[in-house]
Each structure stands twice: as structure tokens, then as C-alpha cells.
Design a protein around this motif. Structure first.
Motif, PDB file in Angstrom:
ATOM      1  N   UNK A 263      20.100  53.592  33.295  1.00  0.00           N
ATOM      2  CA  UNK A 263      21.826  53.861  33.578  1.00  0.00           C
ATOM      3  C   UNK A 263      22.175  52.910  32.275  1.00  0.00           C
ATOM      4  N   UNK A 264      23.507  53.019  31.548  1.00  0.00           N
ATOM      5  CA  UNK A 264      23.420  52.319  30.242  1.00  0.00           C
ATOM      6  C   UNK A 264      23.784  50.901  30.470  1.00  0.00           C
ATOM      7  N   UNK A 265      24.463  50.477  29.852  1.00  0.00           N
ATOM      8  CA  UNK A 265      24.253  49.120  29.878  1.00  0.00           C
ATOM      9  C   UNK A 265      26.206  49.009  30.642  1.00  0.00           C
ATOM     10  N   UNK A 266      26.645  50.435  29.363  1.00  0.00           N
ATOM     11  CA  UNK A 266      28.215  49.883  29.913  1.00  0.00           C
ATOM     12  C   UNK A 266      28.628  50.766  31.323  1.00  0.00           C
ATOM     13  N   UNK A 267      27.813  51.526  31.250  1.00  0.00           N
ATOM     14  CA  UNK A 267      27.993  52.295  32.602  1.00  0.00           C
ATOM     15  C   UNK A 267      27.983  50.923  33.686  1.00  0.00           C
ATOM     16  N   UNK A 268      26.829  50.207  33.202  1.00  0.00           N
ATOM     17  CA  UNK A 268      27.185  48.758  34.756  1.00  0.00           C
ATOM     18  C   UNK A 268      28.029  47.876  34.473  1.00  0.00           C
ATOM     19  N   UNK A 269      28.837  47.398  33.477  1.00  0.00           N
ATOM     20  CA  UNK A 269      29.590  46.630  33.006  1.00  0.00           C
ATOM     21  C   UNK A 269      30.839  47.434  33.352  1.00  0.00           C
ATOM     22  N   UNK A 270      30.726  48.526  33.511  1.00  0.00           N
ATOM     23  CA  UNK A 270      32.081  49.177  34.037  1.00  0.00           C
ATOM     24  C   UNK A 270      32.352  49.160  35.685  1.00  0.00           C
ATOM     25  N   UNK A 271      31.034  49.899  36.259  1.00  0.00           N
ATOM     26  CA  UNK A 271      30.934  48.713  37.579  1.00  0.00           C
ATOM     27  C   UNK A 271      31.069  47.956  38.133  1.00  0.00           C
ATOM     28  N   UNK A 272      30.980  47.061  37.147  1.00  0.00           N
ATOM     29  CA  UNK A 272      31.027  44.694  37.432  1.00  0.00           C
ATOM     30  C   UNK A 272      32.027  45.110  37.102  1.00  0.00           C
ATOM     31  N   UNK A 273      32.675  45.213  36.628  1.00  0.00           N
ATOM     32  CA  UNK A 273      34.549  45.063  36.251  1.00  0.00           C
ATOM     33  C   UNK A 273      35.301  45.342  36.673  1.00  0.00           C
ATOM     34  N   UNK A 274      34.688  46.815  37.398  1.00  0.00           N
ATOM     35  CA  UNK A 274      35.741  47.678  38.651  1.00  0.00           C
ATOM     36  C   UNK A 274      35.863  47.093  40.537  1.00  0.00           C
ATOM     37  N   UNK A 275      34.699  46.549  40.778  1.00  0.00           N
ATOM     38  CA  UNK A 275      34.344  46.249  41.477  1.00  0.00           C
ATOM     39  C   UNK A 275      34.861  44.227  41.518  1.00  0.00           C
ATOM     40  N   UNK A 276      34.872  44.008  40.205  1.00  0.00           N
ATOM     41  CA  UNK A 276      35.357  42.534  40.903  1.00  0.00           C
ATOM     42  C   UNK A 276      37.131  42.305  40.431  1.00  0.00           C
ATOM     43  N   UNK A 277      37.092  42.749  39.420  1.00  0.00           N
ATOM     44  CA  UNK A 277      38.770  43.428  40.313  1.00  0.00           C
ATOM     45  C   UNK A 277      39.191  43.935  41.182  1.00  0.00           C
ATOM     46  N   UNK A 278      38.471  45.098  41.567  1.00  0.00           N
ATOM     47  CA  UNK A 278      39.401  45.328  42.565  1.00  0.00           C
ATOM     48  C   UNK A 278      38.858  44.878  44.454  1.00  0.00           C
ATOM     49  N   UNK A 279      37.604  43.780  44.036  1.00  0.00           N
ATOM     50  CA  UNK A 279      38.122  42.352  45.359  1.00  0.00           C
ATOM     51  C   UNK A 279      38.657  41.488  45.086  1.00  0.00           C
ATOM     52  N   UNK A 280      38.975  40.834  44.132  1.00  0.00           N
ATOM     53  CA  UNK A 280      40.129  40.391  44.140  1.00  0.00           C
ATOM     54  C   UNK A 280      41.459  41.147  44.627  1.00  0.00           C
ATOM     55  N   UNK A 281      42.037  42.178  44.062  1.00  0.00           N
ATOM     56  CA  UNK A 281      43.266  42.956  44.372  1.00  0.00           C
ATOM     57  C   UNK A 281      43.439  43.604  46.159  1.00  0.00           C
ATOM     58  N   UNK A 282      41.979  42.817  46.287  1.00  0.00           N
ATOM     59  CA  UNK A 282      41.527  43.408  48.110  1.00  0.00           C
ATOM     60  C   UNK A 282      42.400  41.915  48.731  1.00  0.00           C
ATOM     61  N   UNK A 283      42.168  40.968  47.927  1.00  0.00           N
ATOM     62  CA  UNK A 283      42.445  39.782  48.643  1.00  0.00           C
ATOM     63  C   UNK A 283      43.671  38.740  48.061  1.00  0.00           C
ATOM     64  N   UNK A 284      43.913  39.442  47.136  1.00  0.00           N
ATOM     65  CA  UNK A 284      46.105  38.889  46.540  1.00  0.00           C
ATOM     66  C   UNK A 284      46.875  40.315  46.495  1.00  0.00           C
ATOM     67  N   UNK A 285      46.476  40.857  46.965  1.00  0.00           N
ATOM     68  CA  UNK A 285      47.538  42.883  46.716  1.00  0.00           C
ATOM     69  C   UNK A 285      47.072  43.002  48.498  1.00  0.00           C
ATOM     70  N   UNK A 286      49.178  43.678  48.316  1.00  0.00           N
ATOM     71  CA  UNK A 286      49.258  44.047  50.241  1.00  0.00           C
ATOM     72  C   UNK A 286      48.181  45.009  49.890  1.00  0.00           C
ATOM     73  N   UNK A 287      47.457  44.643  51.607  1.00  0.00           N
ATOM     74  CA  UNK A 287      46.379  45.363  52.226  1.00  0.00           C
ATOM     75  C   UNK A 287      47.496  46.861  52.651  1.00  0.00           C
TER      76      UNK A 287
END
Lengths: 301, 621
Positions: B7-31
Motif C-alpha cells: 500500500x502507499x503511505x497516504x492510503x494507510x494514513x487515510x485508513x488510520x485517521x478515518x478509523x480513529x475519527x469514526x471510533x471517536x464518533x461512535x463513542x461521542x455521537x448519537x448511535x
């Protein structure tokens, strides 16, 4: 009877009022296009200016009273300048197709008023009426709001700036041959940015005239193609201040004519209204592209 | 897996950040949302177990969501795994992504089932369906973010495989429009936050925390309302009704773009087309078999005339098509008003009678002869009265056929695709059978939709499969080079504008012949702004026929959804859709502002290291 109608002072006053927004917007277009940036966004900027002028005046009415419309004028002009700046960023910095960028701004001007009016007044078509519109100066039938005087004064000012100052020389050079201008030490980007922002402020003032200098509220269709007609007048006037004045007076004449003839049985007013557009098409065909600034529409690399 | 994975570096960082943001959203936003009242205030469930009520009347006996919440925690685990994979073990990304997708889908199904059971309980107590609050419930932003992030992780994970990377590279043309659309969605979200207060039926004012959560719920509510027509058949048909003229005007602008021309004249061309179609449809006495096609052709010819005029002016005098099309829009509007604005025209004191305006206050023409009426599309398919049934599974079959055909590389792929299409059609025949309701019978979706699709097909075949189409594209790419290559630039410019105008003129078939203006006649309510929307459509669709059709349907959906937003919220109205469109155009125009990775042609793909096996294969071959 019809001739006495046409040569009356009332008709002349109608003509001047019809010309004013066209003239302001066309002079705005003049600055932008002489610097090499097509400004098809004039129509949208007029709407933004009109909206900002009316809303600011209406909101400040209770506290500022008579001074409110003047602040409204400034707000409208600044908003116009801001939208011009956006057009400049998109088309100068990011080298977008200038016509597409302008179209986007016109589209924005269709949507944003509804949102703002909905937020402030709970209506999507018009603002509340302003208590104090701009004052009407003059005598008899000849009573106009200040933007009218400003517009005609601006013709002289534009002529002076364009042909008698170093800034005007730079604008013209930038629009004709940006590379040559750059080699003479002119900052092409800065000239273009400033010209497009001035253009926006003038078009914004045209909007202010429509909303609080002529009417006393913002309504959804108040521009009705003024920006596009101004663009045509600019081309018709061969990109010069005096030519633009002549062309807008001609368009204003047709507009006043259709208002005056609306109640008579000489011509159907729908036909009179399309005359200026037919005129422009024919004039464009006859003059061709000869007189346009050479670099107009092209991004500067 | 194998060593060929990279994979390219940008691909892994896109995956990393979206997962982290979504994980945070799962905790903090209405489910999830249990229920919503009409103006949008809802009863929300957080993943942490807390129930928040904004409606003031929380439904009694909330259904148990234990399973859905458990799945939410599992999704959270998947997102963490994705983030870990992106950091340490990229080849796991697609696995964790697929797992996340599955879990999120299961969670949505579980929510649906739980709400459905609660609804059933109330139904058993003889409460009418429209009074039951749970039918308006569903997933909320936290869960949807997790779903989207999993999708991104799957895509980025798969991009490590050479085969998938090549497949994705083929979709690169869709990247700029999609990213522009996403940015517009984000911009729209800011506007929503800024101007619309949180809908609340509570008697006490909201606390700061409640406002923040409520705003996120509001964004979700607005966008789920905008896209709601995708989930309801009558609403979706209404979207297609709105999409039909957009396809045609979009094709019009796109065709001119291909020839290097900017057609702002679609409003005028459609007006003249509509006038011509009306003249033939009302006044030419012919049997239906001739009248119907002749009316369509008249519309196309009217538009072609108006467009061709501009092309001729450009070719003959070199005058800019931009100004001329704008001017001709006003001329067309003037002619329109002249013709159907009034019956009497005064000319130098004489009164002339014009026959075109129908009696009455409203400016409209006489009704078209019955022979020139287009039937509704569903009528054509066999839905004649309430209670008739048809199956739409063949549409799903066609879609599957298309997907299978494009995914496999085999000389028998047409057969395989056709068979799988037929299989899907047969399997879904009963589930996708629809019964005619009032809303479906009265749908204004008419034959013009098929005309629009045919026009799109013509666009594609003409431009890419004929010599004349090649010439037009050559002129569009570089008039000078085309001239040097022996192509007649003037003739092709005129032809391009004639065809572009004809596309716009064909909208007459939708409005006048299809009864889309509520009657089979030419009316003042002819929405000329559709012509300007064509510009947005052409840009968003990248001037390709498929792109134009897809963007038009998307806009049709948004326009339909916009009406519901208008009804449900007080500060926000359907203009939000127009603003979204404007932002899209602005960003596509200024695409220099996007990352180089998005706008530039494919970056030199990292050359995958060949595995031993592949090397051996090459040796033996």
C-alpha cells in the motif's frame, strides 16, 4: 402624445434610474475585464450586494436611524468586494475557468438569499421593509438616491483612473499582455486581485441601489439579469468608461421605454424588452472580438 | 498473503485517521434514533447506554437495543483493529474493514428488527401506523460514520493488491466529483450548524452538551432527509421525474463542453423547444402515430435552431458564445411572454389577436391534442389502476449484469454476466413485486425519461464511435491543431451547438408532452433554471454520458429531499440544495485547491515486488 411622453422629464428620470445599476455593474466589469479577468459573476454579486445592503440596514434601523442605509451601502459594497475576492481566488490563484467560477457564484447567489432570509425573517423570498431607505436628493421628478450620483461620477473617476494614473496603466497592461507587464515589474496577481475586488464593490453598490436606493426591501428577483446586461453593455461599449456609459444609457433607454410603453398601445412591452438583447447580438457580430483586452479569460501562469 | 501486497503511505494514513475519527464518533455521537417527531426532534441512544430525549414525548416502552449496542462495541473493536492494522500490518486492513462493514450492517439490521417488533406490538393494539413513533427511527451518525470508515478501510486495504489497484485506477475520473461532493456536504453541515437551531420539544432550554449533540443529530437528520427518496419508491420516481430534464440539459452543456464551447443557453433552447413542441402538439392535425414523434422532433428542432444560431455566430463572426447564449435566453423569454402572455397585442394603436394563450387568468397554452400526450412510464409497464402489480427485479438484474460484466475478465464474461443477471431477476421476482398505489399511479414519470436515456446513449456513441464525433472532440481539445489536421472547425462548431441545442430542446417532451407541469400544455411555470443546473450536472458528470445521468439522478434525489427539509425545519429550506450545488461547481472549478493526489493523473504506482511464485511462472511460461 407619445412623443411628449418620451421627451418628458419623467421619462428622463426613469431612464436615469434604469441606467444606474447597469452602469455601476458595467464599470465594475470594466475594471475586472481590463485586468484580464472575465466577470460573469456580476449578476450574482449584485444580488449579494442588494441582500447585504437591505439586511444590514433593516437590522441597524432601530439603533442608527437615518445613518443605517449608509452603513448598509458600505456593507453591500464590502460584501460585493468579498464575493469578488472569492472569484479572484478561484480564477487567479487556482486558475479555474473564469466563466465557470463566475457561474458558480451566480448559482450561489440563487441559493444563499433563501437561506439568509429564512434564518432572519422566516421567509425565503423577501426581507422585511427597511424603515429608512437611502435619501432621495434633487428636485421635482429629479429626485435620486446617492448611488445614482455616485454612478455617473464614477464614470469620470474610472476614466481618470484607467488613463491618467499608473494603476490604470498597470491594469490595462495586465489585461493586454500580462507577461510583458510582469517583465516591467508589475505584480500581475496583485493588480488582478485588486481589480476584481473593485469590480465586486461596484457591482455590490449596484445591488445596494436596487434594494435600498430604489426599492426598500430585498426581493428575490430584483436583479433580473442586470449583471448580464451590464456585461453586454461593457462589450458594446468596447471596454472603455465613456463607451460603457453610452451603451448603458442605450440599454437604460430601452428599459425605460418598455416601462413607459407598457401602458400604451404602440408596441407590446415584451418585444421592446428583447430589443437590447437582439441589439447586443447584432453589435457583437459586427464588432467581433477585435476590441477585447487580449488576455481576458486567460489564467496567468 | 503474498509479498506482492503493497500500500502507499497516504492510503494507510487515510485508513488510520478515518478509523480513529469514526471510533471517536461512535463513542461521542448519537448511535441510533428511536423515534422522531415531524419537525425532527428525536429520542436518541448513545453507544454508552444513555438515552437522550429532545422530543419532550419519549415513546413509551423503548425496545431493547442490547444486541445493537453490543454490535456497536464490536464495530468499535473493528475500528481499533483497523487503526492498528494501518499502523503495523497493512495487509490486515481489508480484513478488519470487511469485518467492520459486516458488523455495522448487522447492527443496522438489528436496530431495524427491534424497532419493527415494537411497531408490531403497537399495531396489535390497533394503533394506526402513522401514529406509531418507532417507524421514524433508525441508525444515527455514530453508526453511519463507522460504516463509512469501514468502507474506506476496505478500499484502501484492497488498493494494496495490484489487481484491485488497477480496477480502482479506472475509476479515477470519479475522484474529483466525489471529493467535491463530500466537501460540499461538509460545507452544508457547517451552514446547518450555523443557522438552524436544534429542534426540541422540551420545555426547558438545552444545556451546552445537549446543543452540541443535537446539532450532530440535526446534520444527520437533514442529510438523511435529503437522501430519503432513495428508500421510498414513489419518492424515487419523483426524483427521476426531476432528473429527466436535468439529464437533457446536462447533456446539452456537456456536449458543448466537448467541443470547447460553453453553453449557458440551455434555458433559452428549452424555451424555444417547448414553444415549437406546443405549436405542433396543439395545432397540427395528425394521427397519434405521426403526431407524437413529430412533436418530439419539433421540440428538438426548436432547441437546435436556438443553439445553432449561436454556433453560426461564433463560426461566422467569432462572437463569444457565452454572451450570445445569455442574450438569446432573454430573447427566448421575451418571445415566450409575447406568445402566451396575452391574447391581444397592441401595435401602433391596432389590436391584433394572438391565438396561443388559453382562456383564463394564467399564462398558458391550449392543451396538447391527446395524440401528443406521453403516457406515464408505469402505465406503459402495466400499472393501469390501483392494485395492479409488476415486478421490478429486472432492474436489479440489469445492475448485477453490469457489475459482473465489468468485474470479471474472461472471454465468456457476457454469458456469465447475463446468467447471473437472469438469476438475480428470478430470485428477486417476488420480493421486488410492487403493487400500484395512488402515489405510483399519479406519478409524472413519463416516456421522456426513456428519451433522456436514449439521448445519453446517442451522446456516447456519437462522440466516441463516429468520425464526426472524433472531429468535434478534436476541435474541443485544440481548435488550431484540429484545423491543421484538416478538420473544418466552423462546421463542427455549428454542428456541436445544433446538437447541444437539440438536447436542451428535448426537455419539451418532458414538460409539455409528459405533463410534468401538471398539465399537458406550455405554462409560465416552465422552470428555466433547469437549464443552468445543466452546467452543474455537466461539470459533476465530467461531461460523460454516464456521469451526467448519475449526477442528474443524484440531483433529482436531493431536490426531492429538499422539499421535505423545507417542510420539516423552519430556518432551513430547499435552498440548501442550491447552495450545495454551487459549492460543488466552485470546488470543481478550483480543483487546483485539492490535493495533487486527487487531481493529477495516476501517480506512478509503486511497483509491487514479484513473489517467487510469479517469477517461476514467468520462467516456465
Amino acid at each position: 402624445m407619445i412623443f411628449t411622453d418620451l421627451f418628458s422629464l419623467t421619462f428622463l428620470a426613469t431612464l436615469i434610474r434604469a441606467t444606474t445599476p447597469l452602469l455601476l455593474a458595467a464599470l465594475g466589469g470594466l475594471f475586472s475585464e481590463r485586468a484580464g479577468v472575465v466577470n460573469i459573476a456580476l449578476e450574482g454579486i449584485i444580488i449579494f450586494g442588494a441582500l447585504a445592503g437591505a439586511v444590514t440596514t433593516q437590522l441597524l434601523d432601530p439603533t442608527l436611524g437615518n445613518a443605517a442605509p449608509w452603513v448598509g451601502w458600505i456593507a453591500g459594497a464590502l460584501t460585493g468586494g468579498l464575493i469578488g475576492w472569492i472569484h479572484a481566488i478561484v480564477s487567479i490563484k487556482y486558475k479555474a475557468d473564469q466563466v465557470i467560477s463566475g457561474t458558480a457564484i451566480n448559482l450561489l447567489a440563487v441559493g444563499v438569499p433563501g437561506i439568509v432570509l429564512g434564518f432572519l425573517y422566516g421567509s425565503s423570498t423577501e426581507s422585511k421593509t427597511v424603515e429608512h431607505a437611502l435619501p432621495q436628493w434633487g428636485f421635482g421628478d429629479f429626485r435620486f438616491s446617492p448611488p445614482v450620483y455616485f454612478a455617473f461620477l464614477m464614470v469620470l473617476l474610472a476614466w481618470y483612473i484607467m488613463y491618467k494614473t499608473p494603476y490604470g496603466l498597470r491594469i490595462r497592461a495586465t489585461g493586454e499582455h500580462p507577461k510583458a507587464a510582469a517583465s516591467m515589474g508589475v505584480n500581475v496577481y496583485r493588480i488582478r486581485y485588486s481589480a476584481v475586488i473593485i469590480s465586486g464593490m461596484l457591482a455590490g453598490t449596484a445591488g445596494v441601489f436596487l434594494s435600498i436606493g430604489f426599492l426598500n426591501s430585498f426581493t428575490r428577483n430584483l436583479s433580473a439579469g442586470t449583471g448580464f446586461i451590464a456585461l453586454a453593455a461593457l462589450i458594446f461599449g468596447k471596454w472603455t468608461p465613456l463607451g460603457t456609459l453610452g451603451a448603458t444609457l442605450l440599454f437604460g433607454f430601452f428599459s425605460a421605454l418598455s416601462i413607459t410603453l407598457g401602458g400604451t398601445d404602440l408596441f407590446p412591452s415584451s418585444i421592446v424588452q428583447i430589443l437590447p438583447f437582439l441589439f447586443t447580438i447584432i453589435a457583437l457580430a459586427l464588432t467581433g472580438k477585435g476590441t477585447a483586452p487580449k488576455a481576458v479569460g486567460k489564467a496567468y501562469e | 498473503m503474498s509479498q506482492s501486497y503493497q500500500t502507499t503511505k497516504s492510503a494507510t494514513s487515510i485508513a488510520l485517521y478515518t478509523s480513529l475519527v469514526a471510533g471517536l464518533g461512535l463513542m461521542a455521537l448519537p448511535y441510533l434514533t428511536y423515534a422522531r417527531n415531524f419537525s425532527g426532534a428525536g429520542t436518541l441512544q448513545m453507544l454508552t447506554g444513555k438515552v437522550m430525549d429532545y422530543s419532550g414525548f419519549p415513546p413509551e416502552n423503548l425496545p431493547s437495543m442490547d444486541l445493537a449496542l453490543g454490535l456497536g462495541w464490536a464495530l468499535f473493536a473493528c475500528l481499533l483493529l483497523s487503526a492498528f492494522a494501518a499502523l503495523r500490518k497493512a495487509s490486515w486492513m481489508w480484513i478488519s474493514g470487511v469485518a467492520g462493514l459486516l458488523v455495522a450492517a448487522l447492527a443496522m439490521i438489528s436496530i431495524h428488527v427491534s424497532l419493527g417488533q415494537a411497531t408490531q406490538v403497537l399495531l396489535d393494539q390497533n394503533i394506526p401506523l402513522r401514529r406509531i413513533p418507532f417507524t421514524s427511527g433508525g441508525a444515527n451518525m455514530g453508526l453511519v460514520l463507522g460504516l463509512l470508515a469501514s468502507l474506506v478501510t476496505v478500499a484502501t486495504g484492497l488498493s494494496g493488491f495490484k489487481v484491485w489497484r488497477e480496477r480502482m485506477e479506472k475509476l479515477r475520473w470519479a475522484l474529483v466529483p466525489s471529493v467535491s461532493f463530500l466537501i460540499a456536504i461538509l460545507g452544508g453541515a457547517l451552514i446547518i450548524i450555523g443557522i438552524q437551531s436544534v429542534p426540541s420539544g422540551l420545555s426547558s432550554p438545552l444545556t451546552f452538551g445537549e446543543v452540541v449533540l443535537g446539532k450532530f443529530d440535526l446534520i444527520y437528520f437533514v442529510y438523511s432527509t435529503l437522501f430519503a427518496p432513495l428508500t421510498s419508491l414513489p419518492d424515487f420516481l419523483q426524483s427521476l421525474v426531476l432528473a429527466t430534464p436535468l439529464i437533457l440539459t446536462g447533456l446539452s452543456v456537456a456536449f458543448a463542453f466537448r467541443a470547447g464551447l460553453f453553453n449557458i443557453g440551455a434555458p433559452g433552447q428549452m424555451t424555444i423547444g417547448a414553444i415549437c413542441a406546443m405549436l405542433v402538439g396543439v395545432y397540427v392535425p395528425l394521427p397519434a402515430a405521426l403526431l407524437l414523434p413529430l412533436t418530439v422532433i419539433a421540440g428538438a428542432l426548436g432547441g437546435a435552431l436556438w443553439g445553432g444560431l449561436v454556433g453560426w455566430l461564433k463560426a461566422r463572426f467569432g462572437s463569444s458564445e457565452v454572451i450570445n447564449t445569455i442574450m438569446l435566453n432573454y430573447v427566448a423569454a421575451g418571445i415566450f411572454v409575447f406568445m402566451i402572455g396575452s391574447n391581444e397585442v397592441k401595435f401602433f394603436g391596432q389590436t391584433f389577436h394572438l391565438p396561443f394563450k388559453a382562456e383564463g387568468f394564467e399564462a398558458k397554452s391550449a392543451e396538447l391534442q391527446p395524440g401528443a400526450h406521453f403516457p406515464s412510464l408505469l402505465y406503459l409497464f402495466g400499472l393501469h389502476k390501483v392494485g395492479d402489480t409488476i415486478s421490478l427485479s429486472w432492474i436489479a438484474g440489469l445492475i448485477v449484469l453490469g457489475i459482473v460484466f465489468s468485474l470479471i475478465k474472461n472471454k465468456n464474461r457476457l454469458w456469465i454476466a447475463a446468467l447471473s443477471g437472469i438469476a438475480v431477476t428470478a430470485a428477486l421476482w417476488v420480493p421486488m413485486t410492487i403493487q400500484a398505489t395512488d402515489a405510483l399511479i399519479t406519478s409524472r414519470l413519463n416516456v421522456a425519461f426513456l428519451i433522456a436515456l436514449l439521448a445519453a446513449a446517442f451522446f456516447g456513441i456519437f462522440l466516441w464511435r463516429t468520425a464526426r464525433g472524433y472531429e468535434i472532440r478534436a476541435v474541443g481539445l485544440s481548435p488550431k491543431a484540429a484545423e491543421y489536421g484538416g478538420i473544418n472547425v466552423a462546421r463542427n462548431t455549428i454542428l456541436a451547438m445544433v446538437i447541444a441545442g437539440a438536447f436542451a430542446g428535448l426537455t419539451a417532451s418532458h414538460y409539455v408532452m409528459g405533463g410534468a407541469l401538471d398539465e399537458f400544455r406550455l405554462k409560465q411555470s416552465l422552470p428555466v433554471s433547469v437549464g443552468f443546473d445543466g452546467i452543474t450536472i455537466a461539470l459533476l458528470g465530467q461531461s460523460t454520458p454516464v456521469g451526467v445521468v448519475v449526477s442528474s439522478v443524484l440531483f433529482g434525489v436531493l431536490d426531492t429531499g429538499g422539499m421535505y427539509v423545507d417542510q420539516k425545519l423552519d430556518a432551513l429550506n430547499r435552498d440548501i440544495v442550491t447552495v450545495l450545488k454551487a459549492i460543488i461547481v466552485l470546488i470543481i472549478a478550483a480543483q487546483g485547491f485539492l490535493s495533487k493526489k486527487i487531481i493529477s493523473p495516476p501517480p506512478a504506482a509503486p511497483e509491487p515486488r514479484t513473489s517467487h511464485q510469479e517469477e517461476r511462472k514467468e520462467v516456465t511460461a
